[in-house]
Design a protein around this motif. Structure first.
Motif, short mmCIF file in Angstrom:
data_model
loop_
_atom_site.label_atom_id
_atom_site.label_comp_id
_atom_site.label_asym_id
_atom_site.label_seq_id
_atom_site.Cartn_x
_atom_site.Cartn_y
_atom_site.Cartn_z
N ALA A 88 0.87 -1.20 -0.02
CA ALA A 88 -0.09 0.06 0.05
C ALA A 88 0.79 1.27 -0.07
O ALA A 88 1.91 1.25 0.80
CB ALA A 88 -0.71 0.12 1.22
N LYS A 89 0.37 2.20 -0.75
CA LYS A 89 1.12 3.52 -0.73
C LYS A 89 0.32 4.36 0.19
O LYS A 89 -0.84 4.45 0.22
CB LYS A 89 1.21 4.07 -2.06
CG LYS A 89 1.67 3.57 -3.09
CD LYS A 89 1.61 3.92 -4.41
CE LYS A 89 2.54 3.28 -5.50
NZ LYS A 89 2.31 3.76 -6.78
N VAL A 90 1.05 5.38 1.06
CA VAL A 90 0.49 6.17 2.04
C VAL A 90 0.37 7.60 1.48
O VAL A 90 1.44 8.00 1.09
CB VAL A 90 1.32 6.21 3.26
CG1 VAL A 90 0.90 7.10 4.15
CG2 VAL A 90 1.37 4.65 3.82
N GLY A 139 4.82 7.68 12.28
CA GLY A 139 4.40 6.57 11.30
C GLY A 139 3.62 6.94 10.23
O GLY A 139 3.22 5.88 9.44
N ILE A 140 3.81 8.01 9.49
CA ILE A 140 3.16 8.57 8.35
C ILE A 140 4.56 8.82 7.41
O ILE A 140 5.05 9.77 7.25
CB ILE A 140 2.48 9.96 8.45
CG1 ILE A 140 1.37 9.62 9.48
CG2 ILE A 140 1.81 10.08 7.17
CD1 ILE A 140 0.64 11.06 9.93
N ASP A 141 4.67 7.81 6.88
CA ASP A 141 5.92 7.66 5.63
C ASP A 141 5.23 7.66 4.30
O ASP A 141 5.22 6.77 3.50
CB ASP A 141 6.93 6.36 6.02
CG ASP A 141 7.94 6.37 5.10
OD1 ASP A 141 8.20 7.27 4.56
OD2 ASP A 141 8.74 5.25 5.26
N GLY A 172 2.50 10.17 -1.18
CA GLY A 172 3.10 11.53 -1.14
C GLY A 172 2.08 12.39 -0.61
O GLY A 172 0.92 11.83 0.16
N ASP A 173 2.25 13.64 -0.70
CA ASP A 173 0.94 14.62 -0.02
C ASP A 173 -0.11 14.64 -1.05
O ASP A 173 -0.21 14.83 -2.18
CB ASP A 173 1.74 16.17 -0.20
CG ASP A 173 2.69 16.24 0.58
OD1 ASP A 173 2.86 15.53 1.84
OD2 ASP A 173 3.56 17.25 0.79
#
Length: 215
Positions: free
Chosen positions: A5-7, A26-28, A35-36
């Motif tokens: 998963a991508k955050v 924990g928000i990488d 990305g933003d």
């Protein structure tokens, strides 16, 4: 359970009491390949590498230039799933069910709804604290009146205690410092919220009503 998963997260995350960098929370986003979350209409370098995201979602970001008290960054992202026309929001809009859903821990709500004077439950601790500091100038009186009332009727049945715990939990979460009378009997304030799509009063007061927050 989702190792690939991508955050994606709104920029300028904020934490209290220490405002830590996002990776320490924990928000990488970068490390995961995300990305933003910014307006998809404007595009970004991160979006250029994520056509799967932009093909499914339209993103609109509330990103005030000025921060609020204590450096709080009032950032919110709204995501529209194009195929289903589903709008995903976070704190911007809430709908409070009349009764707690199964995701809530029943034992915790019973503890919050406890009106016992001498108990170690969360509800008793909240009531004692409001009385001890004479919250809003009426805490001692309102809490004292509760505890001098008829003991059996004060607590009610287990079902009544559970519902009171749910209602008390809601008003403590969505109001900015509810009155002692509301903490004692949350039902009138709760009924103004239940079953409706509303902006949480605390969110409206602290964020949307602020002159620092502009669309």
């Amino acid at each position: 359970p989702f190792p690939a998963a991508k955050v994606w997260a709104v920029p300028d995350q904020w934490s209290f009491p220490v405002d830590l960098p996002s990776p320490l929370l924990g928000i990488d986003t970068k490390g995961s390949g995300g990305g933003d979350l910014v307006d998809t209409a404007g595009g970004s370098a991160a979006y250029a590498g994520a056509p799967d995201l932009t093909s499914e979602f339209e993103v609109k970001l509330l990103h005030p230039r000025r921060r609020l008290g204590l450096g709080y960054a009032a950032n919110e992202a709204a995501l529209l799933h194009k195929d289903t026309k589903t709008l995903a929001l976070t704190d911007a809009l809430v709908n409070v069910p009349s009764a707690p859903t199964r995701v809530y821990d029943e034992a915790n709500l019973l503890a919050i709804g406890d009106n016992a004077e001498r108990s170690s439950s969360l509800g008793s601790l909240i009531l004692r604290a409001a009385g001890a500091v004479n919250w809003q100038g009426t805490g001692s009186k309102d809490i004292g009146q509760l505890w001098t009332s008829d003991a059996p009727g004060r607590q009610g049945s287990e079902a009544e205690q559970l519902q009171r715990g749910w209602e008390r939990n809601v008003v403590l979460s969505l109001f900015f410092g509810p009155s002692p009378a509301t903490i004692v009997d949350p039902k009138p304030s709760f009924q103004a919220l239940e079953g409706r799509w509303v902006v949480a009063p605390v969110t409206d007061s602290l964020i949307y009503a602020s002159d620092r927050v502009q669309p």
